[in-house]
Design an enzyme around this catalytic site. Structure first.
Site, PDB file in Angstrom:
ATOM      1  CG  ASP A  11      26.713  27.228  46.485  1.00 25.93           C
ATOM      2  OD1 ASP A  11      27.183  26.604  47.450  1.00 25.93           O
ATOM      3  OD2 ASP A  11      27.325  27.405  45.417  1.00 25.93           O
ATOM      4  CB  SER A  46      23.398  18.910  50.351  1.00 27.07           C
ATOM      5  OG  SER A  46      24.785  18.989  50.136  1.00 27.07           O
ATOM      6  CG  LEU A  47      22.311  13.352  51.670  1.00 24.14           C
ATOM      7  CD1 LEU A  47      21.286  12.410  52.287  1.00 24.14           C
ATOM      8  CD2 LEU A  47      23.718  12.992  52.156  1.00 24.14           C
ATOM      9  N   GLY A  48      23.062  15.224  47.105  1.00 29.00           N
ATOM     10  CA  GLY A  48      22.884  15.125  45.661  1.00 29.00           C
ATOM     11  C   GLY A  48      21.505  14.588  45.313  1.00 29.00           C
ATOM     12  CB  ALA A  49      20.425  11.975  42.929  1.00 30.35           C
ATOM     13  N   GLY A  88      18.777  13.844  47.901  1.00 33.51           N
ATOM     14  CA  GLY A  88      18.062  14.890  48.621  1.00 33.51           C
ATOM     15  C   GLY A  88      18.862  15.498  49.752  1.00 33.51           C
TER      16      GLY A  88
HETATM   17  N1  LIG Z   1      21.056  14.724  40.585  1.00 28.56           N
HETATM   18  C1  LIG Z   1      20.229  15.438  41.369  1.00 28.56           C
HETATM   19  N2  LIG Z   1      18.885  15.239  41.316  1.00 28.56           N
HETATM   20  C2  LIG Z   1      18.045  15.936  42.100  1.00 28.56           C
HETATM   21  N3  LIG Z   1      18.450  16.874  42.993  1.00 28.56           N
HETATM   22  C3  LIG Z   1      19.762  17.109  43.087  1.00 28.56           C
HETATM   23  C4  LIG Z   1      20.727  16.410  42.293  1.00 28.56           C
HETATM   24  N4  LIG Z   1      21.947  16.879  42.607  1.00 28.56           N
HETATM   25  C5  LIG Z   1      21.744  17.819  43.560  1.00 28.56           C
HETATM   26  N5  LIG Z   1      20.444  17.960  43.851  1.00 28.56           N
HETATM   27  C6  LIG Z   1      19.823  18.874  44.807  1.00 28.56           C
HETATM   28  O1  LIG Z   1      20.778  19.874  45.155  1.00 28.56           O
HETATM   29  C7  LIG Z   1      21.138  19.755  46.531  1.00 28.56           C
HETATM   30  C8  LIG Z   1      22.619  20.012  46.710  1.00 28.56           C
HETATM   31  O2  LIG Z   1      23.354  19.054  45.977  1.00 28.56           O
HETATM   32  P1  LIG Z   1      24.775  18.503  46.469  1.00 28.56           P
HETATM   33  O3  LIG Z   1      24.599  17.630  47.647  1.00 28.56           O
HETATM   34  O4  LIG Z   1      25.418  17.909  45.262  1.00 28.56           O
HETATM   35  O5  LIG Z   1      25.469  19.845  46.949  1.00 28.56           O
HETATM   36  P2  LIG Z   1      26.975  20.351  46.923  1.00 28.56           P
HETATM   37  O6  LIG Z   1      27.914  19.183  46.721  1.00 28.56           O
HETATM   38  O7  LIG Z   1      27.159  21.203  48.097  1.00 28.56           O
HETATM   39  O8  LIG Z   1      26.944  21.228  45.594  1.00 28.56           O
HETATM   40  P3  LIG Z   1      27.845  22.501  45.159  1.00 28.56           P
HETATM   41  O9  LIG Z   1      29.128  22.392  45.934  1.00 28.56           O
HETATM   42  O10 LIG Z   1      28.070  22.341  43.680  1.00 28.56           O
HETATM   43  O11 LIG Z   1      27.038  23.697  45.474  1.00 28.56           O
HETATM   44  C9  LIG Z   1      20.702  18.351  46.967  1.00 28.56           C
HETATM   45  O12 LIG Z   1      20.425  18.314  48.347  1.00 28.56           O
HETATM   46  C10 LIG Z   1      19.470  18.162  46.111  1.00 28.56           C
HETATM   47  O13 LIG Z   1      18.377  18.825  46.707  1.00 28.56           O
HETATM   48  O1  LIG Z   2      36.684  25.656  45.667  1.00 28.54           O
HETATM   49  P1  LIG Z   2      35.438  25.828  46.520  1.00 28.54           P
HETATM   50  O2  LIG Z   2      35.452  27.107  47.286  1.00 28.54           O
HETATM   51  O3  LIG Z   2      35.129  24.629  47.365  1.00 28.54           O
HETATM   52  O4  LIG Z   2      34.210  25.895  45.502  1.00 28.54           O
HETATM   53  C1  LIG Z   2      34.121  26.939  44.570  1.00 28.54           C
HETATM   54  C2  LIG Z   2      33.004  26.653  43.607  1.00 28.54           C
HETATM   55  O5  LIG Z   2      33.215  25.422  42.901  1.00 28.54           O
HETATM   56  O6  LIG Z   2      31.787  26.534  44.344  1.00 28.54           O
HETATM   57  C3  LIG Z   2      30.712  27.129  43.628  1.00 28.54           C
HETATM   58  C4  LIG Z   2      29.635  26.110  43.420  1.00 28.54           C
HETATM   59  O7  LIG Z   2      29.151  25.648  44.645  1.00 28.54           O
HETATM   60  C5  LIG Z   2      31.310  27.683  42.356  1.00 28.54           C
HETATM   61  O8  LIG Z   2      30.724  28.924  42.055  1.00 28.54           O
HETATM   62  C6  LIG Z   2      32.783  27.796  42.621  1.00 28.54           C
HETATM   63  O9  LIG Z   2      33.562  27.711  41.466  1.00 28.54           O
END
Ligand SMILES: Nc1ncnc2c1ncn2[C@@H]1O[C@H](COP(=O)(O)OP(=O)(O)OP(=O)(O)O)[C@@H](O)[C@H]1O
Ligand SMILES: O=P(O)(O)OC[C@@]1(O)O[C@H](CO)[C@@H](O)[C@@H]1O
Length: 312
Positions: A252, A220-223, A225
């Protein structure tokens, strides 16, 4: 049925603030409390879309009771394993422009005996699950060897294992032969020891994790995709969100949507991206319902431009 395992769950408290100013007393606007932890969120997202899962959570202390109550309140099926320590509380400070600051506690110490109880609880029901999804950080206490042993036993017992964690725990899942791992950009960089700058770098890093044992890698790559690399090849997709509200739990939601979509191919990646984008448009760690999903803005391609640069 999907079994989610959150070894370090939390009570998530989100506070909306106008602007984050160090050293000041900040007055919060809206605030809410959600059951938290990555596997817990996967279960919440599945439930919000009418899909069954059971969330395994070690819980202890007043916050542990609160977590159980919150999960019951949402109707999440759970298997709570009592521990002596106090379940952590994690704080999110959300600003109006979508900037999120998170403060996560380390979590309670989970003793070897308690970790063995959690492992036994997971192994006892794993055979009834389509997927066993282990997500989030490890609490203090259990060794990586004990975590690796749990992953290996699940794979040996024929479970389809997905791991969304970081550092040594992610690598333990890979080495155990998890069917799926879901690193974000930082976790991928840490796993391969190099910061990806382009889509090509991401694909190469995913291929390295596959070579090291993972069946499929959903990065997963935030914005930017997400990228899926599996036995069928490479798929990349995006789902733009004009005004992100809270990215907490977006990964998640992406993982839950990908599993709900069949965990393979373009349809699953599209579903994951739709769930991820919807989560980003919702406050706090609220998980999307079917009414929040819009698949029309998702684009997935098997032929991405490897030179495409990621957002800095
Ligand atoms: N700024 C954004 N704009 C559009 N889509 C986003 C953005 N941020 C996240 N997403 C969507 O959410 C998905 C997961 O985001 P991200 O890669 O930040 O996951 P993460 O770091 O595992 O998040 P978290 O730990 O908070 O669950 C991305 O693959 C994308 O589909
Ligand atoms: O400290 P970890 O286990 O890496 O992440 C925990 C957490 O940030 O992840 C969820 C969002 O993805 C939140 O519900 C929770 O607070």
């Amino acid at each position: 049925m999907i079994l989610t395992v959150t070894l370090n769950p939390s009570v998530d408290r989100a506070l909306e603030v106008d602007a984050l100013v160090r050293g000041e007393v900040l007055r919060a606007g809206d605030s809410h409390i959600d059951p938290g932890g990555k596997g817990v969120n996967v279960s919440r997202a599945l439930l919000a879309n009418g899909l069954r899962s059971t969330a395994v959570v070690p819980t202890g202390g007043a916050e542990g009771d609160q977590l159980v109550d919150l999960l019951k309140g949402e109707g999440v099926d759970m298997l709570a394993v009592p521990i002596a320590g106090r379940t952590r509380s994690n704080i999110t400070l959300a600003e109006p422009d979508g900037t999120v600051t998170k403060i996560n506690e380390a979590g309670p110490v989970v003793s070897d005996a308690e970790f063995a109880q959690v492992s036994d609880a997971v192994l006892a029901v794993a055979s009834a699950a389509d997927w066993v999804v282990i997500c989030g950080s490890l609490p203090p206490g259990p060794s990586i060897a004990a975590f690796a042993d749990l992953c290996e036993r699940l794979v040996a017992a024929g479970s389809r294992l997905a791991v969304d964690s970081s550092g040594p725990a992610l690598l333990a899942g890979v080495a155990a032969g998890a069917a799926l791992v879901k690193p974000n950009r930082e976790e991928l960089a840490e796993a391969v020891g190099a910061e990806p700058a382009t889509l090509g770098d991401v694909i190469e890093a995913c291929e390295r994790l596959r070579a090291a044992g993972a069946g499929a890698v959903l990065a997963s790559l935030g914005a930017d995709g997400a990228v899926l690399v599996d036995a069928d090849g490479v798929l990349c997709g995006v789902s733009p969100v004009p005004v992100p509200r809270s990215t907490v739990g977006a990964g998640d939601a992406l993982l839950a949507g990908f599993l709900a979509g069949g965990a393979r191919g373009s349809a699953a990646l599209t579903e994951g991206l739709a769930w991820g984008a919807a989560a980003v448009s919702l406050p706090g760690s609220r998980m999307p319902t079917p009414a929040d999903l819009d698949r029309t803005h998702v684009s997935v391609t098997p032929d991405p431009d490897p030179s495409r640069r990621l957002h800095p």
